[in-house]
Design an enzyme around this catalytic site. Sequence first.
Site, PDB file in Angstrom:
ATOM      1  N   ARG A   1       0.367 -10.498  10.311  1.00  0.00           N
ATOM      2  CA  ARG A   1       1.734  -9.826  10.601  1.00  0.00           C
ATOM      3  C   ARG A   1       2.781 -10.733  10.618  1.00  0.00           C
ATOM      4  O   ARG A   1       4.096 -10.206  10.390  1.00  0.00           O
ATOM      5  CB  ARG A   1       1.669  -9.292  12.145  1.00  0.00           C
TER       6      ARG A   1
ATOM      7  N   ASP B   1      -5.022   8.259   3.727  1.00  0.00           N
ATOM      8  CA  ASP B   1      -4.656   6.928   4.145  1.00  0.00           C
ATOM      9  C   ASP B   1      -5.015   6.311   5.458  1.00  0.00           C
ATOM     10  O   ASP B   1      -5.551   7.256   6.243  1.00  0.00           O
ATOM     11  CB  ASP B   1      -2.796   7.044   4.256  1.00  0.00           C
ATOM     12  N   GLU B   2      -4.994   5.068   5.481  1.00  0.00           N
ATOM     13  CA  GLU B   2      -5.790   4.541   6.663  1.00  0.00           C
ATOM     14  C   GLU B   2      -7.042   4.924   6.825  1.00  0.00           C
ATOM     15  O   GLU B   2      -7.882   5.129   7.814  1.00  0.00           O
ATOM     16  CB  GLU B   2      -4.956   4.795   7.856  1.00  0.00           C
TER      17      GLU B   2
ATOM     18  N   GLN C   1      -9.255  -4.422   8.523  1.00  0.00           N
ATOM     19  CA  GLN C   1      -8.423  -3.999   9.475  1.00  0.00           C
ATOM     20  C   GLN C   1      -8.648  -2.866  10.172  1.00  0.00           C
ATOM     21  O   GLN C   1      -8.240  -2.012  10.951  1.00  0.00           O
ATOM     22  CB  GLN C   1      -7.138  -3.711   9.008  1.00  0.00           C
TER      23      GLN C   1
ATOM     24  N   LYS D   1       0.885  -1.221  -0.161  1.00  0.00           N
ATOM     25  CA  LYS D   1       0.135   0.053  -0.039  1.00  0.00           C
ATOM     26  C   LYS D   1       0.864   1.189   0.012  1.00  0.00           C
ATOM     27  O   LYS D   1       0.673   2.175  -0.737  1.00  0.00           O
ATOM     28  CB  LYS D   1      -0.992  -0.008   1.013  1.00  0.00           C
ATOM     29  N   THR D   2       1.965   1.279   0.818  1.00  0.00           N
ATOM     30  CA  THR D   2       2.690   2.676   0.922  1.00  0.00           C
ATOM     31  C   THR D   2       3.384   2.653  -0.184  1.00  0.00           C
ATOM     32  O   THR D   2       3.577   4.172  -0.820  1.00  0.00           O
ATOM     33  CB  THR D   2       3.563   2.452   2.225  1.00  0.00           C
TER      34      THR D   2
END
Length: 739
Positions: A610, A219-220, A250, A31-32
Amino acid sequence: MKLDHLNLQQKEAVVQTDGPMMILAGAGSGKTRTLVTRIAYLIEEKNISPFQLLALTFSNKAAKEMRDRVSRTVSCDVGALQVTTFHSFCARVLRSEAQYLGLSKNFTIYDTSEQKAVVKNILNRRGISIKETSPFEVMYFIEDLKNHGHYPDRDLSDKDYEVEKDDPFYDMYLEYERELHKANSTDFGGLITAVIQLFELFPDVLVRYQERFKYLLVDEYQDTNRAQFDLITKLARRNKNICVVGDEDQSIYSWRGADIRNILDFEEVYSSARILKLEQNYRSSKNIIEAAGAVISRNTQRKGKDMWTDNPDGESIEVVECHNDKEEAQFVAEGIQELHREGESYDEMAVFYRTNSQSRLIEDALRKSNIPYRVVGGIKFYERKEIKDLLAYIRVVVNDKDSLAISRIINVPARGIGATTLRKIEDEAVKTESTLWEVIQRIVDNPEDFKHIRLTARVKSSLSHFTQIINDAKIASDSKDSPEEIFEKLLHESGYWEMLRAAKDYESQARMENLQELGSAIAQFEESSPEGNLGGFLETITLDNSVVAEDEENQGEVSLMTIHGAKGLEFHYVYLTGTEENVFPSYKSMEDGDMAIEEERRLFYVAMTRAMKRLYITFAQGRMLFGQLRFNGHSRFIQEIPNKYYLWRKLGGGYQENSENDDWDDFSDPEFDDGPVYSVQSTTPKSKFPKGSKVVHSLYGEGKILASEGPAGDERVTIMFKDGARKKFMAKFAPLTLI
């Protein structure tokens, strides 16, 4: 500009720059990298000035990282580019436009302690005791209003949220806002609502910002609340070049205002929106990704993504059944040691738990094995404020010459013994070559001898109460009462527990859980040392805490954290601990219904994703919770993992084979579970100490029960004794006898 480093979906997310777009970016999907490339593409290929771009995220760290990566990617100066947090952006807007709302440009932003002080003053003016209404209750009410975008006189159109203007707290909210305005101040939530108010009352100002920021990126997005949703909708209304990036799977922060509806309803606001899904995971093995996907697919509140990866299958997930929580902690420590012997670095390993209070046994096991660790986003168990406070009470009981411990707790909870008073007493101790405790005891016994230090009647009364708490605990210790009983006595008679309970906020709830875990630690110390006392317990934890691994500076550290703190991180090896019903999912979520369980499932999904190489999921048949041994059975989320992705391991019993024909995935009811289920059948007995009954306390004599709260076996009783003293006790620990 080359885009060879992107996959097809990522490229589309970069080059489709105009119009509304929602990018559903799954865990580990790059994503980043995609966001940074999109901003660079707008600047270099579309010739958009950095001045016209606004990127919003949730932490200064994330904003700085994104800005730095953009700077390294593009060739031009990006000095005017705003990559910032919601609150920083709104503070900047308000500094520029303060006069519109009657503020000056140098307005201050109140933190939690300052907000609390304002609310306390409001309660005092209304003659309301903080015991009757906690300031934190009012603060939570105000925060909830602001999370939904409310400001005074605004009528919200949110069909799922109603402003209760007839609630007494609403009137306090209005007074609170007047107080802040009078002080040329705002709070953090007010930064967002003030900008919304500014844009609604002064449309020309809004147009100015809409014309400046032609391209908006968020973002987020799954972490936004309704106020933030409202803000970005207003900013994007003119150009509609808004790109939001998030993952509904998430969305794990509803307790601090995040609203999953912002993702689920995006197309209702932007009917022409393009929806892109980044579904290829670059982080984890195929087994982990497919298992996590099977779990999260049970949620109904989702847009739907099918995560996949080209990574190898990897090793099976290990589901590890432990006899108890101590065995679980030992398994984690031994597993980490084995991985390290195989050449793996400690900093590639992590241990996750649902709440901070669960870290204590794991920390103990790691220290005893000389394994270096760090508590991420938190504080090591025995270094947390509430733990150090109660340990200080215990230290004074064990050693009343410990002036440092006395100084720490003499006014905790607040008793009106401030720093000035304490300094007077300390000066007296120095003059008379006495300990702090000796001077305090003399003041209580002979107050007339200390007129020269000018203590108020209230201070003398508070000192008397403080010494009574300590002396009562000393008597109990001399009488060989158990360390756990003395701890409970200090916790409740000091007022510490009541102080946290009255606060009713998330942080205080976590502190209460940590103190209950400290009680469990003392109980387990008693089991291992039947003749042990409080002094022995203090010595044990002091020695354990002094252990330092050899060459710690030259090695990494194992990361310990809550799952909420793990979001956005990745590790080669992950131990997901405490996966039992009533622990994970938490008991509170089980009371709050299906939507709360879905958020817990998202949290489980975050934990699973994770892990890059290997995932261990552990649970205990019996766990010490809140001072009692509980048998909750394994988490329903373990049951939702298809059998083909895991190996079940019972400590001491090897691995169990999983049949290909009886996947748990086919069932949602634990009754049909192939794995073991542990439960305790219980009835609810009547209270042993009902209100109105008469009792005898071994220290205070006869009394009458004025109130009895809590379930049988865990009652908290308030007793009026014959001398007029009122005291509260945990009935199961107090030396009480019914008359």
